[in-house]
Design a protein around this motif. Sequence first.
Motif, PDB file in Angstrom:
ATOM      1  N   TYR A 157       0.838  -1.196   0.131  1.00 16.46           N
ATOM      2  CA  TYR A 157       0.054   0.009  -0.004  1.00 16.46           C
ATOM      3  C   TYR A 157       0.709   1.265  -0.003  1.00 16.46           C
ATOM      4  N   HIS A 158       0.536   2.237  -0.650  1.00 16.79           N
ATOM      5  CA  HIS A 158       1.206   3.629  -0.681  1.00 16.79           C
ATOM      6  C   HIS A 158       0.591   4.476   0.252  1.00 16.79           C
ATOM      7  N   GLY A 159       1.520   4.982   1.355  1.00 15.47           N
ATOM      8  CA  GLY A 159       0.880   5.986   2.145  1.00 15.47           C
ATOM      9  C   GLY A 159       1.523   7.268   1.893  1.00 15.47           C
ATOM     10  N   THR A 160       1.245   7.749   0.787  1.00 13.54           N
ATOM     11  CA  THR A 160       1.542   9.347   0.732  1.00 13.54           C
ATOM     12  C   THR A 160       0.339  10.003   0.250  1.00 13.54           C
ATOM     13  N   ALA A 161       0.545  11.605   0.359  1.00 14.37           N
ATOM     14  CA  ALA A 161      -0.548  12.522   0.110  1.00 14.37           C
ATOM     15  C   ALA A 161      -0.589  12.250  -1.440  1.00 14.37           C
ATOM     16  N   ALA A 162      -1.966  12.817  -1.925  1.00 24.67           N
ATOM     17  CA  ALA A 162      -2.206  12.954  -3.205  1.00 24.67           C
ATOM     18  C   ALA A 162      -1.546  14.279  -3.530  1.00 24.67           C
ATOM     19  N   LEU A 221      -4.762   9.007   1.482  1.00 23.68           N
ATOM     20  CA  LEU A 221      -4.577  10.175   2.043  1.00 23.68           C
ATOM     21  C   LEU A 221      -5.024  11.770   1.365  1.00 23.68           C
ATOM     22  N   PRO A 222      -5.052  12.806   1.773  1.00 22.22           N
ATOM     23  CA  PRO A 222      -5.806  13.768   1.032  1.00 22.22           C
ATOM     24  C   PRO A 222      -4.724  14.441   0.291  1.00 22.22           C
ATOM     25  N   HIS A 223      -5.115  15.744  -0.389  1.00 23.13           N
ATOM     26  CA  HIS A 223      -3.906  16.311  -1.349  1.00 23.13           C
ATOM     27  C   HIS A 223      -2.795  16.964  -0.168  1.00 23.13           C
ATOM     28  N   TRP A 224      -1.577  17.070  -0.901  1.00 21.46           N
ATOM     29  CA  TRP A 224      -0.319  17.341   0.060  1.00 21.46           C
ATOM     30  C   TRP A 224      -0.662  18.905   0.698  1.00 21.46           C
ATOM     31  N   ARG A 225      -1.413  19.744  -0.306  1.00 23.71           N
ATOM     32  CA  ARG A 225      -1.500  21.211   0.200  1.00 23.71           C
ATOM     33  C   ARG A 225      -2.516  21.324   1.212  1.00 23.71           C
ATOM     34  N   THR A 226      -3.752  20.302   1.211  1.00 23.07           N
ATOM     35  CA  THR A 226      -4.589  20.321   2.273  1.00 23.07           C
ATOM     36  C   THR A 226      -3.888  19.966   3.657  1.00 23.07           C
TER      37      THR A 226
END
Length: 276
Positions: free
Chosen positions: A200-205, A261-266
């Motif tokens: 699974y990839h646990g990184t921001a969009a 996960l949500p977008h990195w900026r959010t």
Amino acid sequence: MRWLVTGAGGMLGRDLCAVLAEVGEADVVAATRADLDITDPAAVRAAVTGADVVLNTAGWTDVDGAESDERAATAINGDAVRTLAAAAGPRLIHFSTDYVFDGAATTPYREDAVPAPLNAYGRGKALGERAVLASGGSVVRTAWLYGAHGPNFVRTMLRLAGERPTLDVVDDQVGPPTWSYALARQVVAMAGARPAPGVYHGTAAGSTTWHGLARAVFTEAGLDPARIRPTTSDRFPRPARRPAYSVLGHDAWSGTGVDPLPHWRTMLTDALPVLR
């Protein structure tokens, strides 16, 4: 459930323990480096006994140092993880990295993409991944991680903002800045949902460059983002080569009941009050 968190003194380990406390999990063993030497097979077997979930955040994290001592780095990130995987089996959720890829892609790496690491650190982490998957455990790859505990890029930018009038930051590496606390919440939910084992990839969009992230940090902090000047990686030579592209895809979360996960900026907007 009984939880074992290895590497519990680190940035992600501390956030995992905090999230477990928040959701009411009382039976948590938080094993720091001083508590558990993951290179000791007998200690590892004893530690995992009785645990329902093992969250492994322990590892060699000195990317450049691994270039001069690959054997020592691999002993921790590869061999020790093999021992942990053999002892924990499907109970293990192991954290890995974008550094298992060479960064030559131009679209997000799928979970089933074949690893091709550029450096010693990545080779050791890839070895650990193979052991975990062979044992029936799960691998969560993350990238560009930052948080409230320990050194990281976002906190460094906040510190340097008060020390220098301008900062030169590389603009030719692309990745997904990811808040460690948000990742911890996602993985605790994952453990509760018990999805199929795998990667699974646990990184921001979304994605940005280090330059873009630095400008966003300044903007969120009420500072002038024009103080951040773009430059190239060759201006900052380092022993270990870094992937130029570290964006990871999130298809595996579909059907697990756990949201990507949500977008990195959010995420950065939510994280910054905690980091300052």
